[in-house]
Design a protein around this motif. Structure first.
Motif, mmCIF file in Angstrom:
data_model
loop_
_atom_site.group_PDB
_atom_site.id
_atom_site.type_symbol
_atom_site.label_atom_id
_atom_site.label_comp_id
_atom_site.label_asym_id
_atom_site.label_seq_id
_atom_site.Cartn_x
_atom_site.Cartn_y
_atom_site.Cartn_z
ATOM 1 N N ARG A 106 0.823 -1.200 0.000
ATOM 2 C CA ARG A 106 0.000 0.000 0.000
ATOM 3 C C ARG A 106 0.863 1.258 0.000
ATOM 4 O O ARG A 106 0.561 2.231 -0.697
ATOM 5 N N LEU A 107 1.944 1.214 0.773
ATOM 6 C CA LEU A 107 2.838 2.370 0.817
ATOM 7 C C LEU A 107 3.516 2.583 -0.527
ATOM 8 O O LEU A 107 3.669 3.717 -0.999
ATOM 9 N N ARG A 108 3.897 1.501 -1.168
ATOM 10 C CA ARG A 108 4.552 1.592 -2.474
ATOM 11 C C ARG A 108 3.647 2.233 -3.513
ATOM 12 O O ARG A 108 4.105 2.917 -4.430
ATOM 13 N N ALA A 109 2.353 2.022 -3.381
ATOM 14 C CA ALA A 109 1.403 2.546 -4.365
ATOM 15 C C ALA A 109 1.190 4.048 -4.241
ATOM 16 O O ALA A 109 0.653 4.665 -5.163
ATOM 17 N N GLN A 110 1.625 4.626 -3.136
ATOM 18 C CA GLN A 110 1.468 6.066 -2.974
ATOM 19 C C GLN A 110 2.421 6.805 -3.906
ATOM 20 O O GLN A 110 3.542 6.357 -4.162
ATOM 21 N N THR A 111 2.001 7.939 -4.398
ATOM 22 C CA THR A 111 2.798 8.664 -5.387
ATOM 23 C C THR A 111 3.640 9.784 -4.785
ATOM 24 O O THR A 111 4.459 10.384 -5.485
ATOM 25 N N ASP A 112 3.443 10.056 -3.504
ATOM 26 C CA ASP A 112 4.151 11.194 -2.902
ATOM 27 C C ASP A 112 5.285 10.765 -1.979
ATOM 28 O O ASP A 112 5.725 11.536 -1.133
ATOM 29 N N ASN A 113 5.776 9.538 -2.122
ATOM 30 C CA ASN A 113 6.874 9.078 -1.265
ATOM 31 C C ASN A 113 8.152 9.843 -1.592
ATOM 32 O O ASN A 113 8.534 9.978 -2.753
ATOM 33 N N ASN A 114 8.830 10.339 -0.559
ATOM 34 C CA ASN A 114 10.109 11.011 -0.806
ATOM 35 C C ASN A 114 11.240 9.993 -0.882
ATOM 36 O O ASN A 114 11.023 8.775 -0.757
ATOM 37 N N ALA A 115 12.453 10.465 -1.103
ATOM 38 C CA ALA A 115 13.584 9.563 -1.335
ATOM 39 C C ALA A 115 13.870 8.675 -0.128
ATOM 40 O O ALA A 115 14.229 7.494 -0.284
ATOM 41 N N ALA A 116 13.728 9.217 1.079
ATOM 42 C CA ALA A 116 14.015 8.433 2.279
ATOM 43 C C ALA A 116 13.040 7.270 2.415
ATOM 44 O O ALA A 116 13.433 6.140 2.731
ATOM 45 N N VAL A 117 11.771 7.524 2.180
ATOM 46 C CA VAL A 117 10.771 6.459 2.234
ATOM 47 C C VAL A 117 11.015 5.450 1.116
ATOM 48 O O VAL A 117 10.905 4.231 1.316
ATOM 49 N N ALA A 118 11.350 5.939 -0.065
ATOM 50 C CA ALA A 118 11.650 5.036 -1.185
ATOM 51 C C ALA A 118 12.814 4.117 -0.850
ATOM 52 O O ALA A 118 12.822 2.938 -1.247
ATOM 53 N N ASP A 119 13.812 4.616 -0.123
ATOM 54 C CA ASP A 119 14.935 3.777 0.291
ATOM 55 C C ASP A 119 14.469 2.618 1.165
ATOM 56 O O ASP A 119 14.938 1.483 1.022
ATOM 57 N N ILE A 120 13.562 2.906 2.099
ATOM 58 C CA ILE A 120 13.057 1.859 2.978
ATOM 59 C C ILE A 120 12.295 0.810 2.178
ATOM 60 O O ILE A 120 12.486 -0.404 2.360
ATOM 61 N N ILE A 121 11.429 1.265 1.256
ATOM 62 C CA ILE A 121 10.659 0.330 0.438
ATOM 63 C C ILE A 121 11.588 -0.541 -0.403
ATOM 64 O O ILE A 121 11.413 -1.766 -0.490
ATOM 65 N N ALA A 122 12.581 0.079 -1.035
ATOM 66 C CA ALA A 122 13.522 -0.680 -1.865
ATOM 67 C C ALA A 122 14.292 -1.700 -1.038
ATOM 68 O O ALA A 122 14.559 -2.822 -1.504
ATOM 69 N N PHE A 123 14.654 -1.337 0.184
ATOM 70 C CA PHE A 123 15.374 -2.256 1.073
ATOM 71 C C PHE A 123 14.506 -3.473 1.377
ATOM 72 O O PHE A 123 14.980 -4.619 1.329
ATOM 73 N N ILE A 124 13.236 -3.247 1.686
ATOM 74 C CA ILE A 124 12.345 -4.358 2.010
ATOM 75 C C ILE A 124 12.071 -5.217 0.782
ATOM 76 O O ILE A 124 11.969 -6.452 0.863
ATOM 77 N N ASP A 125 11.969 -4.580 -0.387
ATOM 78 C CA ASP A 125 11.677 -5.305 -1.621
ATOM 79 C C ASP A 125 12.846 -6.166 -2.102
ATOM 80 O O ASP A 125 12.647 -7.136 -2.833
ATOM 81 N N ALA A 126 14.065 -5.808 -1.707
ATOM 82 C CA ALA A 126 15.246 -6.516 -2.202
ATOM 83 C C ALA A 126 15.282 -7.954 -1.684
ATOM 84 O O ALA A 126 14.796 -8.262 -0.592
ATOM 85 N N GLU A 127 15.868 -8.833 -2.490
ATOM 86 C CA GLU A 127 16.020 -10.229 -2.068
ATOM 87 C C GLU A 127 16.936 -10.304 -0.847
ATOM 88 O O GLU A 127 17.920 -9.574 -0.737
ATOM 89 N N SER A 128 16.615 -11.210 0.063
ATOM 90 C CA SER A 128 17.417 -11.344 1.275
ATOM 91 C C SER A 128 17.314 -12.765 1.808
ATOM 92 O O SER A 128 16.282 -13.441 1.649
ATOM 93 N N GLU A 129 18.383 -13.202 2.446
ATOM 94 C CA GLU A 129 18.401 -14.497 3.118
ATOM 95 C C GLU A 129 17.654 -14.454 4.450
ATOM 96 O O GLU A 129 17.311 -15.493 5.008
ATOM 97 N N ARG A 130 17.438 -13.255 4.990
ATOM 98 C CA ARG A 130 16.918 -13.110 6.341
ATOM 99 C C ARG A 130 15.525 -12.489 6.339
ATOM 100 O O ARG A 130 15.120 -11.842 5.376
ATOM 101 N N ALA A 131 14.808 -12.666 7.437
ATOM 102 C CA ALA A 131 13.527 -11.992 7.626
ATOM 103 C C ALA A 131 13.777 -10.532 7.976
ATOM 104 O O ALA A 131 14.927 -10.069 8.008
ATOM 105 N N LEU A 132 12.716 -9.817 8.264
ATOM 106 C CA LEU A 132 12.814 -8.395 8.556
ATOM 107 C C LEU A 132 12.589 -8.149 10.042
ATOM 108 O O LEU A 132 11.601 -8.611 10.621
ATOM 109 N N SER A 133 13.519 -7.429 10.665
ATOM 110 C CA SER A 133 13.329 -7.042 12.062
ATOM 111 C C SER A 133 12.094 -6.160 12.177
ATOM 112 O O SER A 133 11.817 -5.331 11.309
#
Length: 274
Positions: free
Chosen positions: A239-266
């Motif tokens: 839902r957050l990704r679908a918003q159009t007004d995300n600034n660069a800092a928020v986009a960084d968080i989304i990209a981090f979560i979207d990236a492939e990872s061996e681990r779960a998310l804290s």
């Protein structure tokens, strides 16, 4: 060495050993009882205080200072390592305190451990094979990075913190002392405890890095939205990704979560997984 010492305006204590083949930059100071291997490269203005061992295919960038008893570039602590020429690449302006250890990569995972510029590694901290540590990072005393860990720029880790292998810590995150980091930590996150729990955001770190109030407020809103317990994290992120007004800092968080990872998310709740 790559050229006779007389050609370099460097100071090498007579008790130290610099093996043939090592490349020594200008104005380098090598104090007593150091050992520099034949494949090492030291940039200009590097200072090794005393009893420093640098071996393997290790590059130490210009202006680094290494305190006594640090060991850089020796064989990885991995039973599968068979003496291959893998690398440890350390950037410029780093401070490496007493007893710090850093290892090169493993050939099956790219063969390179990297450290960025202007980072500080306090006494007895450890960077294992195939880690990638950003710039302006601080690892406090006795911090332990297992193999394949990624640490973003401007991360600060408190004393005795330990990071599980293959875990990612996003840029501008803060890890509390003695924390056990077994899952990925989002950019700007603040994690404490054992097991590690996401306690909030590193607002002070963001302010020190020059983030303005709108960016900080946007990250706060994103944090609340992502970890809203009413629905799974991945749905919240969508839902957050679908918003159009995300600034660069928020986009960084989304990209981090979207990236492939061996681990779960804290997350803020013990046992909750991304």
């Amino acid at each position: 060495m790559s050229a006779p010492a007389a050609l370099h305006p460097s100071r090498i204590h007579p008790s130290s050993i610099v093996e043939d083949g090592a490349e020594i930059g200008r104005n380098v100071e090598i104090g007593p009882f150091c050992h520099i291997g034949p494949k090492v490269r030291l940039g200009d203005n590097v200072r090794l205080m005393s009893h420093v061992v640098i071996d393997g295919c290790t590059t130490l960038g210009a202006g680094c200072v290494v305190f006594p008893n640090a060991v850089l570039g020796c064989a990885p602590q991995n039973i599968h390592y068979k003496g291959e020429d893998t690398e440890l690449l350390i950037g410029q302006g780093c401070t490496i305190r007493e007893g710090v250890t850093m290892h090169p990569g493993m050939p099956s995972f790219g063969g390179t451990t990297t450290v960025g510029d202007n980072s500080m590694f306090l006494a007895y901290s450890h960077v294992a094979h195939d880690c990638h540590v950003g710039s302006n990072v601080i690892l406090s005393n006795n911090v332990m990075l297992a193999g394949h860990v990624t640490i973003g720029d401007r991360v600060i880790m408190g004393g005795g913190a330990a990071v599980h292998q293959f875990t990612r810590v996003g840029h501008h995150a803060f890890i509390g002392g003695l924390a056990a980091v077994s899952n990925d930590v989002i950019p700007y996150g603040m994690l404490n405890g054992n097991p590690g729990v996401l306690m909030g955001l590193n607002i002070i770190g963001m302010q020190r890095s020059g983030f303005d109030k709108p960016a900080i407020h946007a990250v706060r809103r994103a944090f609340k939205a992502i970890f809203d317990p009413a629905s799974p994290i991945r749905e919240n992120v969508a839902r957050l990704r679908a918003q159009t007004d995300n600034n660069a800092a928020v986009a960084d968080i989304i990209a981090f979560i979207d990236a492939e990872s061996e681990r779960a998310l804290s997350s803020p709740a013990r046992g909750q997984r991304g």
